[in-house]
Design a protein around this motif. Structure first.
Motif, PDB file in Angstrom:
ATOM      1  N   VAL A 216     -10.614 -97.795   3.447  1.00  0.00           N
ATOM      2  CA  VAL A 216     -12.046 -97.474   3.377  1.00  0.00           C
ATOM      3  C   VAL A 216     -12.783 -98.489   2.502  1.00  0.00           C
ATOM      4  O   VAL A 216     -13.864 -98.978   2.860  1.00  0.00           O
ATOM      5  CB  VAL A 216     -12.254 -96.051   2.832  1.00  0.00           C
ATOM      6  N   MET A 219     -13.103-101.758   4.386  1.00  0.00           N
ATOM      7  CA  MET A 219     -14.146-101.699   5.413  1.00  0.00           C
ATOM      8  C   MET A 219     -15.528-101.860   4.798  1.00  0.00           C
ATOM      9  O   MET A 219     -16.402-102.553   5.348  1.00  0.00           O
ATOM     10  CB  MET A 219     -14.070-100.376   6.177  1.00  0.00           C
ATOM     11  N   SER A 220     -15.746-101.242   3.641  1.00  0.00           N
ATOM     12  CA  SER A 220     -17.043-101.334   2.980  1.00  0.00           C
ATOM     13  C   SER A 220     -17.344-102.759   2.533  1.00  0.00           C
ATOM     14  O   SER A 220     -18.441-103.288   2.777  1.00  0.00           O
ATOM     15  CB  SER A 220     -17.087-100.386   1.777  1.00  0.00           C
ATOM     16  N   ALA A 223     -17.933-104.931   5.604  1.00  0.00           N
ATOM     17  CA  ALA A 223     -19.219-104.644   6.250  1.00  0.00           C
ATOM     18  C   ALA A 223     -20.359-105.321   5.511  1.00  0.00           C
ATOM     19  O   ALA A 223     -21.261-105.914   6.126  1.00  0.00           O
ATOM     20  CB  ALA A 223     -19.440-103.136   6.302  1.00  0.00           C
ATOM     21  N   SER A 255     -26.231 -94.000  -2.689  1.00  0.00           N
ATOM     22  CA  SER A 255     -24.908 -93.722  -2.132  1.00  0.00           C
ATOM     23  C   SER A 255     -24.480 -92.277  -2.347  1.00  0.00           C
ATOM     24  O   SER A 255     -23.664 -91.751  -1.588  1.00  0.00           O
ATOM     25  CB  SER A 255     -23.869 -94.664  -2.762  1.00  0.00           C
ATOM     26  N   PRO A 276     -23.690 -98.998   3.942  1.00  0.00           N
ATOM     27  CA  PRO A 276     -22.243 -99.066   3.641  1.00  0.00           C
ATOM     28  C   PRO A 276     -21.808 -98.376   2.346  1.00  0.00           C
ATOM     29  O   PRO A 276     -20.793 -97.676   2.360  1.00  0.00           O
ATOM     30  CB  PRO A 276     -21.980-100.582   3.605  1.00  0.00           C
ATOM     31  N   ALA A 279     -21.812 -94.505   2.955  1.00  0.00           N
ATOM     32  CA  ALA A 279     -20.777 -94.137   3.921  1.00  0.00           C
ATOM     33  C   ALA A 279     -19.393 -94.284   3.311  1.00  0.00           C
ATOM     34  O   ALA A 279     -18.512 -93.440   3.530  1.00  0.00           O
ATOM     35  CB  ALA A 279     -20.913 -95.011   5.176  1.00  0.00           C
ATOM     36  N   ALA A 280     -19.187 -95.336   2.529  1.00  0.00           N
ATOM     37  CA  ALA A 280     -17.885 -95.537   1.891  1.00  0.00           C
ATOM     38  C   ALA A 280     -17.579 -94.428   0.898  1.00  0.00           C
ATOM     39  O   ALA A 280     -16.445 -93.935   0.821  1.00  0.00           O
ATOM     40  CB  ALA A 280     -17.847 -96.898   1.204  1.00  0.00           C
ATOM     41  N   LEU A 299     -17.054 -93.264   8.674  1.00  0.00           N
ATOM     42  CA  LEU A 299     -16.255 -94.373   9.192  1.00  0.00           C
ATOM     43  C   LEU A 299     -16.941 -95.032  10.387  1.00  0.00           C
ATOM     44  O   LEU A 299     -16.870 -96.257  10.551  1.00  0.00           O
ATOM     45  CB  LEU A 299     -14.861 -93.880   9.579  1.00  0.00           C
ATOM     46  N   LEU A 302     -19.570 -97.321   8.932  1.00  0.00           N
ATOM     47  CA  LEU A 302     -18.979 -98.562   8.437  1.00  0.00           C
ATOM     48  C   LEU A 302     -18.587 -99.482   9.590  1.00  0.00           C
ATOM     49  O   LEU A 302     -18.783-100.706   9.517  1.00  0.00           O
ATOM     50  CB  LEU A 302     -17.759 -98.249   7.570  1.00  0.00           C
ATOM     51  N   TRP A 305     -21.639-101.234  10.911  1.00  0.00           N
ATOM     52  CA  TRP A 305     -22.054-102.339  10.049  1.00  0.00           C
ATOM     53  C   TRP A 305     -21.120-103.532  10.215  1.00  0.00           C
ATOM     54  O   TRP A 305     -21.569-104.693  10.178  1.00  0.00           O
ATOM     55  CB  TRP A 305     -22.088-101.893   8.593  1.00  0.00           C
TER      56      TRP A 305
END
Length: 336
Positions: A216, A219-220, A223, A255, A276, A279-280, A299, A302, A305
């Motif tokens: 995770v 991915m952040s 992105a 966030s 991002p 979402a993260a 997810l 992310l 993005w």
């Protein structure tokens, strides 16, 4: 030399303009980071209530009077159903109106700030029913090594800075666009593994799958960095600065990692979950503490993005190629 120095001085903005700009920037930073916290309160927080229909209606009316618009009540048949909604991340907590002893169920891992509000609610219930105090049970608690969730809350800024710093460094140090993209993805993987290791094995802020948490985070970072790389490729330094400002001044404060999206001013919490960092944060809570429940939507955000960043880089590559072809033709013509 004197003439050139005077010309350079004339091109510089006056001191008052510089001071005004710096003051405006400082004010924007203060508003971005302080305003969401100063206006933090429950707004449509999902809450399950179990008990007889008249008692549920009474609780709902009491909550609405105490905190107008603060809770979104869902009636459930029993305590087990309430626990299930909490574990599925469909509710932040629950009130079980048991005749023997009322009970307030919380999930501090899902949002310590909301768990604190519900604990205060139990105190109020106990005061109103002095002969029958309410019991508080934390269904999904935070780890013992980090009972306040400080590690996860503090991790929001490194996630944003990681993506921004990666994009800025790669644009300055790496010439090839393809190598920049490879570098951003590689850094996201190594950064995700490193940050997850620190938060999970040293600070004890995470539980669950280490690779899931690292994924995770990766991915952040990817992105953010790919999106900024694409903006820089298309718009130059202005694109990089604009993207970095959006992630820092909107993504980080909105966030919800220090509280919960439902605690932010109306509409802004929703916007934060579409960026991002937000979402993260939600995905990390779901993967680390709730066995992945509720992780699908963040997810997907992310992933979108990530795809947007790749698309922006692709457009940047096409634009660079389009500029290179006329340049080559012009060079050939000059040589001829």
């Amino acid at each position: 030399m004197t003439t050139e120095a005077h010309a350079a001085d004339r091109r510089r903005p006056p001191l008052i303009a510089v001071i005004t700009l710096l003051t405006a920037v400082l004010t924007v930073f203060l508003i971005a980071f302080a305003w969401p916290s100063a206006r933090s309160e429950p707004r449509n927080v999902p809450l399950a209530v179990s008990g007889p229909a008249p008692a549920v209606a009474q609780i709902q009316a009491g909550l609405e009077q105490a905190m107008p618009g603060g809770f979104e009540i869902t009636a459930v048949p029993d305590r087990q159903a309430a626990v299930q909604r909490i574990e599925d991340r469909d509710a932040y907590g629950a009130i079980v109106l048991d005749a023997a002893q009322p009970e307030v169920l919380t999930a501090s891992a899902g949002g310590p700030a909301i768990a604190q509000v519900l604990t205060q609610l139990s105190t109020r219930m106990s005061a109103e029913n002095s002969g029958n105090p309410a019991k508080v049970t934390d269904i999904v608690p935070l780890p013992k090594d980090d009972p306040r969730g400080a590690g996860l809350a503090a991790g929001a800024l490194p996630l944003v800075l990681g993506g921004i710093i990666a994009a800025a460094a790669l644009t300055q140090l790496v010439r090839s666009g393809a190598q920049r993209m490879i570098g951003a993805i590689t850094f996201a993987v190594t950064g995700g593994l490193a940050l997850a290791a620190v938060l999970q094995y040293w600070l004890g802020s995470f539980e669950g799958s280490y690779l899931g948490n690292a994924g995770v985070i990766a991915m952040s970072i990817a992105a953010i960095s790919l999106t900024l790389l694409g903006l820089e490729w298309l718009l130059g330094t202005a694109g990089l600065a604009f993207g970095g400002a959006v992630m820092m001044l909107l993504g980080n404060p909105l966030s919800g990692m220090t509280s919960a999206p439902e605690m932010l001013p109306s509409g802004w919490g929703t916007l934060g979950q579409l960026l991002p960092p937000g979402a993260a944060g939600t995905a990390l809570r779901s993967v680390s503490f709730f066995d992945g429940a509720g992780a699908a939507r963040p997810l997907v955000v992310l992933a979108c993005w990530l795809l947007a960043g790749v698309a922006l880089c692709g457009l940047g590559a096409l634009r660079s190629r389009g500029r290179a072809v006329p340049a080559r033709h012009e060079a050939s013509a000059v040589a001829a």
